[in-house]
Design a protein around this motif. Structure first.
Motif, PDB file in Angstrom:
ATOM      1  N   ALA A  31       0.827  -1.205   0.000  1.00 15.73           N
ATOM      2  CA  ALA A  31       0.000   0.000   0.000  1.00 15.73           C
ATOM      3  C   ALA A  31       0.860   1.252   0.000  1.00 15.73           C
ATOM      4  CB  ALA A  31      -0.929  -0.012   1.212  1.00 15.73           C
ATOM      5  N   CYS A  32       1.906   1.244   0.825  1.00 18.27           N
ATOM      6  CA  CYS A  32       2.802   2.394   0.901  1.00 18.27           C
ATOM      7  C   CYS A  32       3.515   2.611  -0.434  1.00 18.27           C
ATOM      8  CB  CYS A  32       3.823   2.176   2.018  1.00 18.27           C
ATOM      9  SG  CYS A  32       5.024   3.521   2.202  1.00 18.27           S
ATOM     10  N   GLY A  33       4.024   1.532  -1.026  1.00 20.25           N
ATOM     11  CA  GLY A  33       4.748   1.641  -2.289  1.00 20.25           C
ATOM     12  C   GLY A  33       3.883   2.162  -3.420  1.00 20.25           C
ATOM     13  N   LEU A  34       2.681   1.627  -3.566  1.00 24.72           N
ATOM     14  CA  LEU A  34       1.776   2.052  -4.629  1.00 24.72           C
ATOM     15  C   LEU A  34       1.394   3.522  -4.480  1.00 24.72           C
ATOM     16  CD1 LEU A  34      -0.576  -1.061  -4.878  1.00 24.72           C
ATOM     17  CD2 LEU A  34       1.134  -0.329  -6.547  1.00 24.72           C
ATOM     18  N   TRP A  35       1.082   3.904  -3.252  1.00 26.05           N
ATOM     19  CA  TRP A  35       0.709   5.307  -3.011  1.00 26.05           C
ATOM     20  C   TRP A  35       1.882   6.227  -3.300  1.00 26.05           C
ATOM     21  CZ3 TRP A  35       2.377   9.305   0.093  1.00 26.05           C
ATOM     22  CH2 TRP A  35       1.524  10.399   0.228  1.00 26.05           C
ATOM     23  N   PHE A  36       3.073   5.842  -2.855  1.00 19.42           N
ATOM     24  CA  PHE A  36       4.244   6.695  -3.010  1.00 19.42           C
ATOM     25  C   PHE A  36       4.597   6.887  -4.488  1.00 19.42           C
ATOM     26  CE2 PHE A  36       8.870   7.679  -2.084  1.00 19.42           C
ATOM     27  CZ  PHE A  36       8.595   8.873  -1.421  1.00 19.42           C
ATOM     28  N   VAL A  37       4.559   5.807  -5.269  1.00 17.56           N
ATOM     29  CA  VAL A  37       4.848   5.900  -6.701  1.00 17.56           C
ATOM     30  C   VAL A  37       3.854   6.840  -7.386  1.00 17.56           C
ATOM     31  CG1 VAL A  37       4.755   4.614  -8.877  1.00 17.56           C
ATOM     32  CG2 VAL A  37       6.026   3.691  -6.941  1.00 17.56           C
ATOM     33  N   HIS A  38       2.586   6.686  -7.049  1.00 20.48           N
ATOM     34  CA  HIS A  38       1.554   7.546  -7.641  1.00 20.48           C
ATOM     35  C   HIS A  38       1.813   9.007  -7.309  1.00 20.48           C
ATOM     36  CE1 HIS A  38      -2.404   9.602  -7.805  1.00 20.48           C
ATOM     37  NE2 HIS A  38      -2.585   8.832  -8.864  1.00 20.48           N
ATOM     38  N   GLN A  39       2.160   9.267  -6.052  1.00 16.61           N
ATOM     39  CA  GLN A  39       2.393  10.655  -5.640  1.00 16.61           C
ATOM     40  C   GLN A  39       3.652  11.231  -6.276  1.00 16.61           C
ATOM     41  OE1 GLN A  39      -0.851  10.623  -4.480  1.00 16.61           O
ATOM     42  NE2 GLN A  39      -0.057  12.326  -3.295  1.00 16.61           N
ATOM     43  N   ILE A  40       4.706  10.410  -6.411  1.00 14.98           N
ATOM     44  CA  ILE A  40       5.940  10.887  -7.046  1.00 14.98           C
ATOM     45  C   ILE A  40       5.660  11.287  -8.493  1.00 14.98           C
ATOM     46  CG2 ILE A  40       8.189  10.164  -7.940  1.00 14.98           C
ATOM     47  CD1 ILE A  40       8.584   8.499  -5.446  1.00 14.98           C
ATOM     48  N   LYS A  41       4.948  10.446  -9.204  1.00 15.41           N
ATOM     49  CA  LYS A  41       4.681  10.721 -10.612  1.00 15.41           C
ATOM     50  C   LYS A  41       3.803  11.949 -10.796  1.00 15.41           C
ATOM     51  CE  LYS A  41       5.452   6.078 -12.406  1.00 15.41           C
ATOM     52  NZ  LYS A  41       4.898   4.911 -13.135  1.00 15.41           N
ATOM     53  N   HIS A  42       2.966  12.221  -9.810  1.00 12.04           N
ATOM     54  CA  HIS A  42       2.100  13.397  -9.903  1.00 12.04           C
ATOM     55  C   HIS A  42       2.655  14.584  -9.108  1.00 12.04           C
ATOM     56  CE1 HIS A  42      -0.649  10.228 -11.264  1.00 12.04           C
ATOM     57  NE2 HIS A  42      -1.338  11.179 -11.846  1.00 12.04           N
ATOM     58  N   LYS A  43       3.885  14.398  -8.599  1.00  5.70           N
ATOM     59  CA  LYS A  43       4.592  15.463  -7.859  1.00  5.70           C
ATOM     60  C   LYS A  43       3.725  16.065  -6.752  1.00  5.70           C
ATOM     61  CE  LYS A  43       7.243  16.701 -11.987  1.00  5.70           C
ATOM     62  NZ  LYS A  43       8.411  15.895 -11.580  1.00  5.70           N
ATOM     63  N   SER A  44       3.094  15.174  -5.964  1.00  4.85           N
ATOM     64  CA  SER A  44       2.189  15.669  -4.912  1.00  4.85           C
ATOM     65  C   SER A  44       2.391  14.960  -3.583  1.00  4.85           C
ATOM     66  CB  SER A  44       0.738  15.495  -5.365  1.00  4.85           C
ATOM     67  OG  SER A  44       0.468  14.139  -5.687  1.00  4.85           O
ATOM     68  N   VAL A  45       3.608  14.388  -3.363  1.00  4.94           N
ATOM     69  CA  VAL A  45       3.849  13.609  -2.144  1.00  4.94           C
ATOM     70  C   VAL A  45       3.667  14.448  -0.894  1.00  4.94           C
ATOM     71  CG1 VAL A  45       5.542  12.295  -0.846  1.00  4.94           C
ATOM     72  CG2 VAL A  45       5.380  11.992  -3.303  1.00  4.94           C
ATOM     73  N   ASN A  46       4.253  15.625  -0.859  1.00  2.00           N
ATOM     74  CA  ASN A  46       4.221  16.442   0.351  1.00  2.00           C
ATOM     75  C   ASN A  46       3.123  17.496   0.316  1.00  2.00           C
ATOM     76  OD1 ASN A  46       6.484  14.938   0.909  1.00  2.00           O
ATOM     77  ND2 ASN A  46       7.940  16.568   0.446  1.00  2.00           N
TER      78      ASN A  46
END
Length: 350
Positions: A297-312
């Protein structure tokens, strides 16, 4: 060393075309990209990451910063994250801190200098201010432990509920002197698990002298020593609940050495569900941790956020519930006709 110019010469195109093809530039046709990839593979071309970093290009590396890679809990997480990130084109790199904030800072600096795509971190109790500053500048997420200074993106489990469930199980079996051996309270996980234990006691305000032992969560030695002290009390516990995987391993080793009969003399609830726990003695009653699910769950969410530049960009929390698995290491606490404890470890056990 094979360079872009070598590929260009083989295909009789310009180096800039090859560079764009390798970078998956939309201006380059799919056919050209495929030819470039085939030749690059044929002649052994490897991208110069250092040069790319100097040009400000983010690497495909994602850093995982954990306290102790010997802990199977973290190795399972690393495996799950690695597989998840690999499918998305990222590579996991592992750093071990031993819960030392200066070591943690050094690793974060190295990851930052490598221009990593992001960092997944199980933080120390009090990260260095420089660590906080560096992480604010790159995509990152906290795993298991949550430190407010590092932001509001976190994946973890309900540690309070885990220990409450484990302790409540013993209370319902009639136990009243229940020992707890867990991680340091200065760690957010340690504090939450201690709170869960105390909240489940039949009489939380009662004095439980010597029945709470807190120490390094990754130390088997601490687990052995803490149990030894409890069993040597004038009035030892009739049951013990444990708050970390490696502390559990230390406790089980000490029980074996002392020859304590489980559960006749002592009921035990462990933490984590290692393969060996299922076969130990009568089978260990324990808290099963959703490690693989948590990592995925953490990995999938993190990859999605990185690609959309919205992690933080916004706060996000995901809490996965643990599960109590009841086996043979716990039983009802009963009393002899004269009122003395019929089950419980005597001071001379072992």
């Amino acid at each position: 060393m094979v360079t872009i110019k070598d590929i260009a010469a083989r295909l009789q195109v310009s180096p800039s075309t090859v560079g764009r093809a390798l970078a998956d530039d939309p201006r380059i046709s799919r056919a050209v990209k495929q030819k470039v990839a085939e030749v690059a593979d044929e002649i052994g071309y490897v991208a110069n990451r250092a040069a790319q970093i100097m040009r400000g290009v983010s690497s495909n590396l994602v850093g995982l910063v954990v306290p102790d890679i010997r802990n199977s809990f973290y190795s399972t997480i690393a495996h799950g994250l690695s597989k998840c990130l690999e499918e998305a084109g990222y590579q996991l790199t592992l750093s071990e801190t031993d819960d030392d904030r200066m070591t943690e800072l050094r690793h974060i600096r190295e990851l930052t200098s490598a221009n990593v795509a992001g960092v997944i971190i199980v933080p120390s109790a009090k990260p260095h201010p420089s660590s906080v500053r560096l992480l604010k500048a790159i995509p990152h997420i906290q795993l298991l432990r949550r430190i407010s200074a590092l932001g509001e993106q976190w994946f973890g489990m309900d540690d309070t509920a885990a220990m409450h469930q484990a302790t409540r199980h013993l209370v319902q079996l009639g136990h009243r002197r229940i020992g707890y051996i867990g991680g340091l309270a200065e760690l957010p996980t340690g504090a939450a698990r201690l709170h869960g234990y105390r909240s489940a006691l039949a009489n939380p305000s009662a004095k439980n002298d010597g029945l709470v032992e807190l120490g390094p969560p990754s130390s088997m030695e601490f687990g052995s020593e803490a149990l030894r002290r409890m069993l040597d009390l004038p009035k030892p516990p009739s049951a013990v609940v444990i708050g970390s995987v490696q502390i559990t391993q230390g406790v089980l080793e000490e029980l074996h050495v002392r020859g304590v009969q489980i559960p006749q003399q002592l009921s035990v609830v462990g933490f984590g569900d290692e393969l060996g726990f299922r076969w130990w003695g009568p089978g260990l009653t324990t808290i099963s941790l959703p490690v693989s699910e948590l990592a995925t769950a953490c990995g999938l969410w993190f990859v999605h956020q990185i690609k959309h530049k919205s992690v933080n960009a916004a706060p996000y929390s995901s809490i996965t519930p643990p599960t109590l698995i009841v086996r043979g290491s716990t039983c009802e606490f009963s009393r002899a006709p004269d009122g003395r404890a019929a089950r419980g470890v005597s001071a001379s056990a072992g």
